[in-house]
Design an enzyme around this catalytic site. Structure first.
Site, mmCIF file in Angstrom:
data_model
loop_
_atom_site.group_PDB
_atom_site.id
_atom_site.type_symbol
_atom_site.label_atom_id
_atom_site.label_comp_id
_atom_site.label_asym_id
_atom_site.label_seq_id
_atom_site.Cartn_x
_atom_site.Cartn_y
_atom_site.Cartn_z
ATOM 1 N N TYR A 116 37.919 -43.540 -14.442
ATOM 2 C CA TYR A 116 37.945 -42.324 -13.924
ATOM 3 C C TYR A 116 36.685 -41.119 -14.647
ATOM 4 O O TYR A 116 36.293 -40.381 -13.969
ATOM 5 C CB TYR A 116 39.221 -41.507 -14.086
ATOM 6 C CG TYR A 116 40.470 -42.298 -13.444
ATOM 7 C CD1 TYR A 116 40.928 -42.472 -12.250
ATOM 8 C CD2 TYR A 116 41.162 -43.308 -14.216
ATOM 9 C CE1 TYR A 116 41.667 -43.203 -11.792
ATOM 10 C CE2 TYR A 116 42.191 -44.126 -13.741
ATOM 11 C CZ TYR A 116 42.493 -43.962 -12.614
ATOM 12 O OH TYR A 116 43.368 -44.835 -12.044
ATOM 13 N N ASN A 139 43.833 -41.980 -2.371
ATOM 14 C CA ASN A 139 43.026 -42.913 -1.185
ATOM 15 C C ASN A 139 43.784 -43.435 -0.122
ATOM 16 O O ASN A 139 44.772 -44.191 -0.436
ATOM 17 C CB ASN A 139 42.356 -43.914 -2.257
ATOM 18 C CG ASN A 139 41.477 -44.942 -1.196
ATOM 19 O OD1 ASN A 139 41.037 -44.599 -0.154
ATOM 20 N ND2 ASN A 139 41.402 -46.275 -1.846
ATOM 21 N N CYS A 147 39.911 -48.672 -4.844
ATOM 22 C CA CYS A 147 40.634 -47.804 -5.786
ATOM 23 C C CYS A 147 41.141 -48.528 -6.986
ATOM 24 O O CYS A 147 41.186 -48.182 -8.048
ATOM 25 C CB CYS A 147 41.545 -46.746 -5.382
ATOM 26 S SG CYS A 147 42.550 -47.488 -4.287
ATOM 27 N N HIS A 148 41.441 -49.992 -6.627
ATOM 28 C CA HIS A 148 41.949 -50.852 -7.659
ATOM 29 C C HIS A 148 40.957 -51.140 -8.513
ATOM 30 O O HIS A 148 41.242 -51.684 -9.931
ATOM 31 C CB HIS A 148 42.804 -52.035 -7.045
ATOM 32 C CG HIS A 148 41.245 -53.026 -6.135
ATOM 33 N ND1 HIS A 148 41.317 -52.631 -5.089
ATOM 34 C CD2 HIS A 148 40.638 -53.936 -6.690
ATOM 35 C CE1 HIS A 148 40.240 -53.311 -4.614
ATOM 36 N NE2 HIS A 148 39.932 -53.972 -5.444
ATOM 37 N N GLU A 174 39.014 -60.747 -7.388
ATOM 38 C CA GLU A 174 37.643 -60.323 -7.106
ATOM 39 C C GLU A 174 36.891 -60.977 -8.253
ATOM 40 O O GLU A 174 35.792 -60.722 -8.434
ATOM 41 C CB GLU A 174 37.612 -58.863 -6.986
ATOM 42 C CG GLU A 174 38.053 -58.178 -5.984
ATOM 43 C CD GLU A 174 38.158 -56.723 -5.686
ATOM 44 O OE1 GLU A 174 38.469 -56.385 -4.706
ATOM 45 O OE2 GLU A 174 37.929 -56.262 -6.960
#
Length: 179
Positions: A116, A139, A147-148, A174
């Protein structure tokens, strides 16, 4: 990994004009996809924090809705590891600051994470980490606008509207985390 799913060209006259939605079962739970006109406006996990009110979802979509079908197909392919990104027209609703944060989220590469505080610095507002956190948390296009991929300063798994387990599963998918 090669994206085996070509982009669909959707004729503009095939879109319903008002807000509409569809529920989609996935390996991570049921998601609600929302669209208005020719753009996807939301993707939320059922029962997540910040779930929108019914008016924002609109009516259930017609049985055939090319945009929501494309969004659903892309989401399922992504979660199956068959697709690395999304190619959808997006129109999330938010303030100018939220839009800036969400645009920055889309720049985080697959397999990478950020914090952040880093996003706040990137936006030229180094003291706005909490405001960035609020924007990330609101979001409306989870997974599509990733956003993850945002962690706490220490690398900790901090809040995720869809649940920490979902955040972890996405980061493992991912390659940003190992199991």
């Amino acid at each position: 990994m090669t994206d085996t799913h070509p982009t669909r060209q959707l004729p503009a006259d095939t879109f319903a004009p008002g807000p509409r939605h569809r529920r989609l079962p996935t390996p991570l739970g049921t998601y609600v996809l929302a669209a208005e006109g020719g753009a996807v406006t939301g993707l939320w996990r059922e029962e997540q924090n910040h779930f929108p009110p019914p008016a924002r979802l609109g009516e259930p979509a017609a049985a055939t809705d090319p945009l929501l079908e494309a969004a659903g197909d892309q989401l399922l392919a992504y979660l199956a590891g068959e697709r690395e990104d999304f190619d959808l027209p997006l129109a999330p609703r938010g303030t100018a600051f939220q839009q800036a944060v969400w645009a920055r989220l889309q720049e985080i590469p697959r397999g990478a994470t950020t914090t952040y505080g880093r996003i706040a610095q990137d936006l030229g507002r180094p003291r706005a980490a909490q405001a960035v956190g609020a924007a990330v948390g609101s979001n409306p296009l989870s997974i599509v606008v990733p956003c993850h991929r945002v962690l706490g300063t220490s690398g900790a798994m901090t809040g995720y509207a869809g649940g920490i387990e979902t955040k972890q599963a996405l980061l493992v998918l991912e390659g940003a985390l190992t199991t």
